[in-house]
Design a protein around this motif. Structure first.
Motif, PDB file in Angstrom:
ATOM      1  N   HIS A 164      24.252  71.772  17.735  1.00 62.11           N
ATOM      2  CA  HIS A 164      24.225  71.533  16.295  1.00 62.11           C
ATOM      3  C   HIS A 164      22.852  71.038  15.859  1.00 62.11           C
ATOM      4  N   ARG A 208      41.065  66.316  11.874  1.00 65.77           N
ATOM      5  CA  ARG A 208      40.777  66.200  13.308  1.00 65.77           C
ATOM      6  C   ARG A 208      41.582  65.058  13.936  1.00 65.77           C
ATOM      7  N   ARG A 222      32.325  75.330  16.892  1.00 67.27           N
ATOM      8  CA  ARG A 222      33.103  74.093  17.047  1.00 67.27           C
ATOM      9  C   ARG A 222      33.531  73.447  15.729  1.00 67.27           C
ATOM     10  N   ALA A 223      33.387  74.147  14.621  1.00 73.18           N
ATOM     11  CA  ALA A 223      33.917  73.642  13.351  1.00 73.18           C
ATOM     12  C   ALA A 223      35.433  73.842  13.333  1.00 73.18           C
ATOM     13  N   LYS A 235      30.198  66.835   7.935  1.00 77.09           N
ATOM     14  CA  LYS A 235      31.224  65.815   7.739  1.00 77.09           C
ATOM     15  C   LYS A 235      32.510  66.312   8.377  1.00 77.09           C
ATOM     16  N   LYS A 236      33.007  65.547   9.334  1.00 80.57           N
ATOM     17  CA  LYS A 236      34.198  65.980  10.053  1.00 80.57           C
ATOM     18  C   LYS A 236      35.442  65.821   9.190  1.00 80.57           C
ATOM     19  N   SER A 237      36.314  66.806   9.290  1.00 79.17           N
ATOM     20  CA  SER A 237      37.555  66.788   8.530  1.00 79.17           C
ATOM     21  C   SER A 237      38.470  65.681   9.027  1.00 79.17           C
ATOM     22  N   VAL A 276      30.469  71.982   6.548  1.00 85.72           N
ATOM     23  CA  VAL A 276      29.520  72.535   7.511  1.00 85.72           C
ATOM     24  C   VAL A 276      28.256  73.030   6.817  1.00 85.72           C
ATOM     25  N   VAL A 326      28.057  70.564  11.853  1.00 86.68           N
ATOM     26  CA  VAL A 326      29.178  69.957  11.138  1.00 86.68           C
ATOM     27  C   VAL A 326      28.646  68.697  10.476  1.00 86.68           C
ATOM     28  N   ASP A 330      36.352  70.952   7.850  1.00 88.52           N
ATOM     29  CA  ASP A 330      35.016  70.386   8.065  1.00 88.52           C
ATOM     30  C   ASP A 330      34.068  70.806   6.941  1.00 88.52           C
TER      31      ASP A 330
END
Length: 975
Positions: free
Chosen positions: A33, A226, A83-84, A221-223, A90, A219, A88
């Motif tokens: 990333h 998760r 890997r999203a 901001k992670k969702s 992205v 990514v 997410d």
């Protein structure tokens, strides 16, 4: 750090930055990333773009990103997803045009996307206590989206921060052109990001039948999803292709663990999420209980659902690592699956904290005398509530008073929750986190403690209650001639149910005058209530007529409801339609919400919490238009009002074919985008985007349900601040006089029908508004924007949970019955599968019929015709081609003709039952169903909108997610 160009046909893609990140120790599956700083620079330079990652539920290999300003969604497939996961935020870049895929007609998703029925919900939610865009596959199906060189746009450009670029690019004869007036503006004085956006828009319009392809760079901001994964545990042996990946991942685990821990580890176990949008995951077997680990070692799936979170996903791993949080219980049990639904949507049913409960007043609390003195006393006005009979949290009441000259004074009184829930307290923080009450079919998960919602604040009959009131004087023509807004104290004389109100307004009310269900408290009599209901009904009809003449849209359809036995298990379901009693409440609550929105947005234009409803998704709107044209219906969707008129004409035309009209409404709802809360500061330069499409009003908010919606509490605080500021200003200007009446309506400069901008912008007005905002702690624009985002997410999560629960209970009913025979209509056809609409359950499903043993398929593309027939011999296979044919039982329920024939007595019994009072019931007896639906006979010729018999059956639950499957219902002597 400057990136060098590689694919200059779209935007430069950097070689150096894309390889940044920690160096891979093993074989990398994914690219590293980008670092945060590199992403920021890439966005500024137009090399990268931000978007929400959305996975196709039918094919996890396909995901889509919506980029603000780009008229179509970007497709991201395979390892390019990098890997999203679903939800997410992205950063992506575009592949060159040569790699873009052909835009094909989307097969419609089985479940309507969030917002698909938002126009319906927005009206129905005005009644207190009533009970993301999904990716579309580009697989082939008989829907045409591209014609005459015109591109199919996925959406309008409502959120575009660089508004103007994509609109300025027009498509003429399949070629992108820029309007002369915009050309200079587009090419001069713009940032690199803006010019890159314009170039992509030009390419989109120049290639109208191609969908852009992208890849995830990082990514950002992670969702939160998760952390809410639900699934089944299974050994890797079930997936032989994954064994090699397992060995590689075991090596990674060993490197991260010390030697003792690695020695005790018995390897990795697969976690199979129930949500098809999530990838397979792996967990360490050493973290599992011995009984579960032993079961998995023996090659069996664990018979329990687990709750987990994604803990890590590095570039060497095909699957993410997950951590088990808890075991939810045995599969197949309703409680287990309900707990899973709540966990997946981060809905907590935990008890309120001691700190929150400490914020409530003591048990002997009564309204303080000083509070009575500063509020308007409305206890002598005829006031009552109208709610479902089982409702216990009553947050809205209605009052009516006859004045001279035919004027009628109508009041909407909302429980003053903000009096008890103060800003910056533990109770307020917990309410904000929960954001909304969740009404499951058998229980309520409250946003606030029950002592507050059912006792202190609930507008129960026969007791004094604090309220925030909006009162209108309405003339005989339905015109509002004056308005008063303020804090009050009320006394509800009775609690009415919808059914009772319906009976009263449909009769003269004489038979109810001594009915115990109409218990009236205080000085008023039953006759007063009955007379007032008739008047309210007439006023509501006028208000509704005015609203729809002004362009409002209704997409209301029957709702699926469930009945439960004494043990709490679902025993039947039925279709329910609202009655006239419902729209009395709806119209008045809508009027109150619109009035509140007008007042707070005028007084606090930079920090008002409103609710907007964007215009329909343009691509889906065009699909709906094509659907109507193909079936001979005239559609005018130039506005919400014209769309409503078109649908009304279609309903009249299809009065003999209600199923087709249901399908029309189904499609009309699918094009609707989701309504959402927003802070006015975020769209301060785009006032047109504040509007509510379905209601056809420029301003709207939620004010009427503060017991179950946190945004309503915020709106109450803002409204109270405006009322306070008005008093301060008028007192300063010597216009305010203390009276216990309504004569001061004429001096309302902030809350009256005419907002005084001069007063608000004067020195005294500004000081009053600022002081009042501080007193009631109206949130700043930054904080309010964050609250709006959180409340939107919680509201959508609540909606997902409600839909999942409804499917769960339908699954239970069908599982108990084993199969349910029904009629269906074909919505889409292709060589591999068809999409069908089942009106009995108001849902859409797919039937895949390719590679089925004993079934021949002939797809006639030119006429859109499918022919299914029995095949006596297995189709020849090419050498080396190992096709695994499915059994015909997976596609169809085939019965012998003798099994589907009944005696005349059976048919009469079924016909009688089908026509009795339970006709709205979904689950009739076997005889009644089979008397209505006959099996199809091979060869079966199917075209678009054909009627076909199907059987519904419960699938999953034991080792996969619960779902409702659909098969063809056919008859054959060769069974």
């Amino acid at each position: 750090m400057r990136a060098t160009g590689e694919h200059t046909s779209v935007v430069p893609i950097t070689r150096r930055v894309a390889g940044m990140g920690r160096k891979a120790a093993g074989k990398r599956v994914f690219q590293s990333h980008w670092p945060e700083q590199a992403v920021e620079e890439g966005i500024k330079s137009g090399h990268a773009f931000m978007g929400k990652f959305r996975v196709n539920a039918h094919n996890r290999n396909e995901a889509y990103c919506t980029i603000e300003g780009i008229p179509v969604d970007v497709l991201i497939t395979g390892v390019a997803q990098n890997r999203a996961v679903e939800g997410d935020l992205v950063a992506i870049t575009f592949e060159p045009v040569a790699y873009w895929t052909r835009m094909k007609g989307p097969n419609i998703a089985c479940n309507p996307a969030i917002g698909g029925d938002s126009a319906v919900r927005e009206v129905s939610e005005t009644n207190g206590n009533h009970g993301l865009k999904n990716g579309q596959t580009d697989a082939s199906c008989r829907f045409v989206n591209c014609s005459n060189g015109q591109p199919v746009l996925d959406r309008m450009h409502y959120h575009h921060k660089n508004s103007g670029f994509s609109q300025a690019v027009k498509c003429e004869n399949g070629h992108a052109t820029v309007a002369e007036s915009c050309e200079k503006d587009l090419n001069e004085g713009k940032t690199e990001a803006a010019r890159a956006l314009q170039r992509i828009c030009s390419l989109v319009y120049s290639n109208p039948c191609k969908r852009p392809i992208g890849k995830v760079l990082s990514v950002m901001k992670k969702s939160p999803r998760r952390d809410t994964v639900v699934g089944f545990l299974a050994p890797f042996s079930e997936f032989p292709d994954a064994e090699q990946q397992k060995n590689q991942m075991n090596m990674q685990v060993s490197k991260r663990m010390n030697h003792r821990a690695a020695a005790s580890s018995s390897g990795l176990i697969l976690l199979l999420p129930t949500d098809p949008k999530f990838p397979h995951m792996v967990v360490s077997a050493s973290t599992l209980p011995d009984s579960v680990r032993k079961q998995l070692e023996e090659g069996d799936r664990a018979k329990e659902l687990v709750a987990a979170r994604i803990s890590e996903w590095n570039e060497e791993s095909l699957y993410p690592f997950a951590h088990i949080i808890q075991f939810l219980g045995k599969v197949g049990q309703v409680k287990t699956h309900m707990d899973a639904i709540l966990f997946e949507n981060a809905i907590s049913d935990a008890e309120f904290s001691c700190e929150s409960m400490a914020c409530l007043p003591h048990n002997c609390w009564k309204i303080p005398q000083e509070e009575l003195e500063v509020r308007k006393d409305l206890r002598n006005i005829l006031t009552f509530t109208i709610d479902p009979p089982t409702a216990t949290d009553l947050d809205d009441a209605i009052s009516i008073e006859m004045l001279s000259g035919g004027i009628i004074r109508i009041g909407v009184h909302i429980a003053d929750v903000s009096y008890f829930v103060h800003p910056e307290t533990a109770l307020d923080a917990e309410a904000q986190i929960r954001s909304t009450s969740v009404y499951t079919l058998q229980r309520r998960i409250s946003m606030l403690p029950s002592r507050l919602t059912e006792d202190l604040v609930s507008l129960n009959p026969g007791v004094d209650r604090l309220a925030v009131s909006i009162i209108w004087d309405i003339d005989p023509h339905g015109n509002i001639v004056s308005r008063w807004i303020g804090r009050s104290v009320i006394f509800s004389c009775c609690k009415l149910s919808y059914d009772l109100v319906q009976d009263l307004i449909c009769s003269d009310g004489t038979k109810f005058r001594s009915a115990p269900s109409l218990q009236v408290h205080g000085k008023f009599e039953q006759e007063d209530v009955i007379k007032s209901l008739s008047c309210l009904y007439d006023i509501s009809k006028n208000l509704k007529d005015i609203r729809f003449k002004s362009g409002a849209l209704s997409l209301e359809t029957a709702k699926l409801m469930f009945l439960f036995d004494e043990g709490g298990a679902p025993c039947d379901s039925y279709r329910y339609e609202g009655n006239d009693a419902c729209f009395i409440v709806e119209e008045l609550m809508l009027l109150a919400n619109m009035s509140a929105a007008e007042v707070i947005s005028n007084a606090f234009p930079n920090c008002a919490l409103l609710r907007r409803h964007p215009e329909p998704n343009l691509r889906k709107s065009r699909e709906f238009g094509a659907f109507c044209a193909r079936n001979g219906f005239e559609l005018d969707d130039s506005s919400s009002g014209q769309l409503h008129l078109s649908l009304s004409r279609m309903k009249e035309k299809l009065k003999d074919d209600p199923v087709l009209f249901d399908i029309l409404m189904f499609y009309a709802s699918k094009q609707m985008q989701a309504a959402e809360y927003f802070c006015t500061a975020d769209l301060i330069s785009k006032r047109d985007d504040w509007a509510h499409y379905a209601l056809s009003v420029p301003l709207y908010t939620h004010f009427t349900s503060p017991l179950r919606r946190y945004p309503d509490i915020i709106v109450h605080r803002a409204l109270n601040a405006v009322v306070e500021a008005e008093k301060m200003y008028l007192k300063h200007r010597r216009f305010y006089t203390i009276k216990n009446g309504f004569n001061e309506m004429i001096n309302r400069c902030f809350t009256g029908l005419q907002f005084s901008k001069d007063a608000a912008e004067s020195k005294e007005g500004c000081e009053a508004l600022s002081a009042a905002a501080n007193k009631f702690k109206v949130p700043s624009s930054d904080n309010l924007g964050e609250i709006a985002v959180h409340c939107n997410e919680r509201k959508w999560a609540c909606r997902r949970a409600e839909e999942a629960e409804q499917k769960l209970y339908m699954w239970v009913l069908i599982k108990r019955k084993e199969v349910l025979v029904a009629d269906a209509r074909v919505l889409g056809l292709g060589p591999k599968f068809m999409s069908v609409y089942v009106p009995k359950l108001a849902m859409e499903r797919r039937i895949h019929y390719d590679e089925v043993e004993g079934l021949s398929i002939e797809w006639l593309e030119a006429t859109g015709t499918l022919v299914l027939d029995a095949c006596r011999n297995r189709p020849p296979q090419r050498r080396g081609n190992q096709v695994k044919y499915r059994a015909i039982e997976e596609v169809a329920m085939v019965v012998n003709p003798s099994e589907s024939m009944f005696s005349e007595e059976d048919e009469e019994t079924g016909a009688t039952e089908a026509g009795c009072d339970t006709a709205k019931s979904v689950f009739l007896s076997d005889e009644a169903v089979k008397a209505q639906v006959a099996p199809a006979v091979l060869p079966l010729v199917i075209q678009y909108l054909s009627n076909i018999p199907v059987v519904l059956h419960a699938i999953g639950g034991e080792d996969s997610a619960v779902d409702i499957g659909v098969r063809l219902y056919m008859s054959s002597y060769f069974k």
